[in-house]
Design an enzyme around this catalytic site. Structure first.
Site, short mmCIF file in Angstrom:
data_model
loop_
_atom_site.label_atom_id
_atom_site.label_comp_id
_atom_site.label_asym_id
_atom_site.label_seq_id
_atom_site.Cartn_x
_atom_site.Cartn_y
_atom_site.Cartn_z
N GLU A 1 0.71 -1.28 0.06
CA GLU A 1 -0.04 0.12 -0.02
C GLU A 1 0.86 1.37 -0.03
OE1 GLU A 1 -0.77 -1.43 3.91
OE2 GLU A 1 -1.16 0.69 4.70
N CYS B 1 38.35 15.11 17.83
CA CYS B 1 38.95 16.27 18.53
C CYS B 1 39.41 15.42 19.60
CB CYS B 1 38.10 17.47 18.57
SG CYS B 1 38.36 18.23 20.16
N CYS C 1 37.02 20.68 25.18
CA CYS C 1 36.28 21.24 23.87
C CYS C 1 35.18 21.92 24.04
CB CYS C 1 36.56 20.23 22.75
SG CYS C 1 35.81 20.75 21.18
N CYS D 1 41.50 20.42 15.88
CA CYS D 1 39.83 20.90 16.11
C CYS D 1 39.90 22.20 15.79
CB CYS D 1 39.61 20.50 17.58
SG CYS D 1 37.96 21.12 17.95
N CYS E 1 38.89 23.94 19.50
CA CYS E 1 39.70 24.16 20.65
C CYS E 1 41.20 23.68 20.59
CB CYS E 1 39.11 23.07 21.75
SG CYS E 1 39.56 21.28 21.26
N LYS F 1 2.78 4.74 1.01
CA LYS F 1 3.21 4.97 2.33
C LYS F 1 2.82 6.57 2.36
CE LYS F 1 7.14 5.41 5.51
NZ LYS F 1 7.23 6.75 5.53
N LYS G 1 11.06 2.75 -0.13
CA LYS G 1 11.05 4.06 -0.59
C LYS G 1 11.34 4.51 -1.85
CE LYS G 1 10.98 6.67 2.61
NZ LYS G 1 11.59 7.32 3.80
N TYR H 1 -4.43 2.76 8.53
CA TYR H 1 -3.88 1.46 7.98
C TYR H 1 -3.29 0.53 9.12
CZ TYR H 1 0.05 4.83 9.18
OH TYR H 1 0.74 5.77 9.73
N ASP I 1 2.52 10.40 3.16
CA ASP I 1 3.75 11.48 3.70
C ASP I 1 2.98 12.35 4.60
OD1 ASP I 1 6.15 12.53 4.16
OD2 ASP I 1 6.29 13.24 2.28
S1 IVH Z 1 2.47 1.04 9.15
C1 IVH Z 1 4.32 -0.82 12.99
N1 IVH Z 1 1.48 2.02 6.85
O1 IVH Z 1 5.34 5.75 8.16
C2 IVH Z 1 4.28 0.22 12.02
N2 IVH Z 1 2.93 3.29 8.28
O2 IVH Z 1 8.19 5.25 8.61
C3 IVH Z 1 3.07 0.90 11.70
N3 IVH Z 1 3.26 5.43 7.30
O3 IVH Z 1 5.12 5.89 11.73
C4 IVH Z 1 3.26 1.76 10.35
N4 IVH Z 1 2.02 5.27 5.52
O4 IVH Z 1 3.66 7.60 10.05
C5 IVH Z 1 2.19 1.90 7.91
N5 IVH Z 1 0.53 2.55 4.89
C6 IVH Z 1 1.31 2.91 5.82
C7 IVH Z 1 1.94 4.19 6.23
C8 IVH Z 1 2.51 4.25 7.33
C9 IVH Z 1 2.80 6.15 6.11
C10 IVH Z 1 4.15 6.35 8.21
C11 IVH Z 1 3.75 6.11 9.67
C12 IVH Z 1 4.83 5.61 10.44
C13 IVH Z 1 6.07 5.82 9.17
C14 IVH Z 1 7.12 4.94 9.49
#
Ligand code: IVH
Length: 705
Positions: free
Chosen positions: A126, A447, A453, A429, A432, A128, A324, A236, A130
């Protein structure tokens, strides 16, 4: 405050006027505080106005205005949001950056579970999102609390704000008695642009990207401002639950959808890495037209039974990973290379760049890591960037992925100025002037000034007060820098004598620029509050090299008490019992152990730690969920072949139940779990009279046979 008329002396007309005036002042103050991030009155004044308003309303209830400031949901409170301890920690995800990482993820899971490649393993894939994660707690179907992730263990209570979000139902029909729904709050592209237009029209600052806009909008102290910001929510995941939602991840997502949540329509079931990667490509194609920001694809093991067997590492689940999208890139000129000195003395070269926009964010600095990186070599001595070095004056390609610090990906040699010189790392450094040396095997030059320092001292202090460490309200990096520059604090222990030294007398905190009576008292109180500190935070706060937050927590759970930890660190020496015990902790290797032992062997460091400890009450670390565990505190050894789970799983589950897993049998062993083929260990256990059971006996004991 300009009000002078006593409330008792107010006439009806006077009261009406005064309520209008207060409503106006408070509305303006809200705006200045929230939208401009530039409060024009102090928190104390704000509170006083609010109190006066409430007192007048109490005397003339019928004059209470429709837009009364006291009726505003979640109106600002002086101390910000209250804290919420998550019933189930909110974790993050580990990352995959290419297709090979995805196959490795699948292979790792199979290995952990002992599944051969002919057994099929299904995953969900699914987008991710942002945005920022939010946990919604429903009790008997009613939304009772909404909390941000915070540090994963403790978040902020944003219930009033969450209630203003349309995608978040107030009530659920047919939900488990306790249900914590987790998901992402985000802002769509059209809503983000419209918000920025409104901000610009009102002469207010615009947001850099939809994620910042969503975070800024959700974390408003006044819920009315959140209400005016179009936020959305995708569910999710889940936290605490009184009854399971389903047997599978997909089933659970469908259940959440049926309960009234938005779930992402691009969620698919995939039969292994090939299908996962092809769905990743589909999502990548659709990314530009989705209408909201995503930064990758999340894969999760579909079978919830397997998810629970896989469990968690310290901060991430074993059963999920975020794949990613490639980072965004841009070319710009490298104007200078500066050296920053970190808390462990590391000299870090930083590229100063002609500002350039990368993925919607202006970038003017990038990390250059160390001298090898600048020279075009990685830490194994292999070429990076085809061996091209980086010089001042070069055109460089910078990239950023998510929140990480921008990095230099490439250099355009055709544009290199003729007089550009190879970069030479300083051997002293810059802060210092102590010698900066590079030990064999260390990628960075450090350093040697230690506590003398100033840069190291100040970085140590900043780390000490950071969020995952002492997290003292009102004492951030900026204040620490100023106090250090003025010699008010030289080391962490000094923070705890600030009230004695600057609470009264000739020089007082409240008289410093930017401080007042209230803020000074608040700071002293916040410091006092932190005299009680958890062991994990304490260990992390010391800023020992290689000891991050997760490792600090592992150490805390292992040793339980500060005294036990500190005695062990003072005595640990390669090969002795304390050392063996230290490296037996899953997640602690010889490098970290060496770093701990070195720190606790340096007299000046040790004295500084002792001065700090004298001001503190360090709380005992509690092992989570092991209260009724039959093996908590026991030392267990596994030997022979295990047939129902792999060694890795057996060890992780035993540790999750509070047991210590050791590789060898000794007088300290409490229990030997012996599978077929057990040899010398079983014999030794028998000689020592140690209880020995088989795998079924073990499963019976821990209650999952
Ligand atoms: S599952 C136990 N599913 O990504 C982990 N996270 O990098 C449960 N996020 O903190 C997270 N889309 O804020 C999950 N489809 C998705 C997501 C998702 C965005 C974010 C979430 C998490 C972060 C981790």
């Amino acid at each position: 405050m300009t009000d002078t008329i006593k409330i008792d002396a107010l006439t009806r007309d006077g009261a009406k006027e005064e309520l209008a005036r207060l409503a106006d002042i408070l509305a303006r103050a809200n705006l200045a505080y929230h939208t401009d991030d530039a409060p024009d009155i102090s928190d104390a004044e704000y509170d006083a106005f609010k109190r006066r308003n409430a007192e007048i309303e109490a005397r003339f209830p019928d004059l209470k205005r429709d837009d009364s400031p006291s009726e505003q949901v979640g109106a600002p409170v002086a101390d910000g949001f209250s804290k919420v301890t998550h019933a189930v920690a909110m974790l993050s995800l580990s990352n995959a950056f290419d297709d090979a990482d995805v196959s490795e993820f699948d292979a790792r899971i199979r290995k952990y579970l002992g599944l051969t490649s002919d057994v099929s393993l299904t995953y969900t894939a699914e987008p991710k999102i942002d945005g920022l994660s939010l946990s919604l707690r429903y009790e008997d179907g009613v939304l009772v609390q909404a909390a941000t992730r915070g540090d994963g263990a403790v978040g902020e209570n944003v219930t009033a704000n969450a209630r203003t979000i349309e995608d978040i139902p107030d009530q659920l029909k047919g939900a488990p008695a306790v249900l914590e729904v987790r998901g992402e709050v985000y802002m769509s592209h059209p809503d983000f642009e419209a918000l920025n237009d409104r901000q610009a029209a009102a002469g207010q600052k615009s947001f850099a990207n939809p994620r910042n806009a969503a975070a800024g909008s959700l974390r408003q102290l006044d819920a009315n401002i959140t209400r005016a910001r179009p936020l959305r929510f995708f569910a999710y995941a889940w936290g605490a639950l009184s009854d399971p939602l389903a047997d599978t991840q997909m089933g659970a997502i469908e259940r959440l959808h049926a309960l009234g949540f938005q779930t992402n329509p691009l969620t698919r079931l995939c039969d292994g890495p090939d299908e996962m990667i092809s769905h990743y490509r589909v999502i990548e194609q659709e990314r530009a037209t989705l209408g909201y920001d995503i930064d990758g694809v999340v894969y999760k093991v579909n079978d919830l039974g397997l998810q629970s067997r896989l469990g968690f590492r310290s901060t991430t689940p074993r059963w999920a990973i975020a794949h990613k999208f490639p980072a965004e890139l841009a070319w710009t000129r490298l104007d200078a290379i500066d050296i920053q000195v970190g808390r462990t003395g590391a000299l870090s070269p930083v590229a100063r760049l002609t500002p350039v926009t990368v993925g919607g964010v202006v970038v003017s600095n990038a990390t250059l890591h160390n001298e090898d990186y600048i020279a075009g070599r990685d830490n194994k001595g292999e070429q990076i960037r085809d061996g091209k070095d980086i010089r001042v004056g070069d055109w460089v390609q910078v990239y950023r992925a998510g929140d990480v610090i921008p990095k230099v990906a490439d250099v355009d040699l055709s544009k290199r100025p003729k007089d550009a010189q190879p970069y030479v790392m300083p051997t002293r450094c810059p802060e210092c002037n102590s010698e900066a040396v590079r030990e064999p095997g260390d990628a960075v030059r450090r350093c040697t000034g230690g506590l003398i320092c100033p840069a190291q001292a100040v970085e140590k202090l900043k780390h000490f007060v950071s969020r995952a460490a002492f997290d003292i309200d009102g004492l951030g990096a900026k204040q620490v820098e100023q106090f250090h520059a003025d010699k008010w604090i030289a080391e962490p222990a000094d923070i705890f004598t600030l009230r004695d030294r600057y609470g009264t007398g000739l020089q007082q905190l409240k008289n410093r620029e930017g401080w007042g009576e209230k803020s000074a008292t608040n700071l002293f109180d916040a410091i006092d509050e932190r005299r009680n500190i958890g062991l994990g935070r304490m260990i992390f706060a010391l800023g020992i090299r290689h000891v991050g937050e997760a490792a600090a927590n592992l150490l805390a759970t292992h040793y339980g008490m500060w005294e036990a930890f500190s005695v062990a660190m003072r005595t640990a020496e390669d090969g002795n019992d304390a050392w063996e015990d230290l490296i037996s902790i899953d997640g602690v290797g010889a490098v970290m152990a060496g770093s701990l032992a070195t720190t606790f062997n340096q007299q000046a460091e040790l004295a500084s730690i002792d001065r700090l400890v004298a001001h503190l009450n360090i709380e005992e670390a509690v092992r989570p969920d092991t209260a009724d565990s039959p093996v908590a505190g026991k030392t267990v050894v596994f030997t022979g072949t295990l047939e129902k789970m792999t060694r890795a799983e057996a060890k992780a589950r035993a540790e999750a139940l509070g047991a210590k897993v050791s590789g060898s049998v000794s007088a300290k062993t409490d229990l030997l779990v012996a599978g077929p083929g057990a040899g010398s260990k079983a014999k030794k256990a028998a000689d020592l009279g140690i209880e020995t059971i088989d795998e079924d006996g073990w499963l019976d004991l821990i209650g999952t046979a």
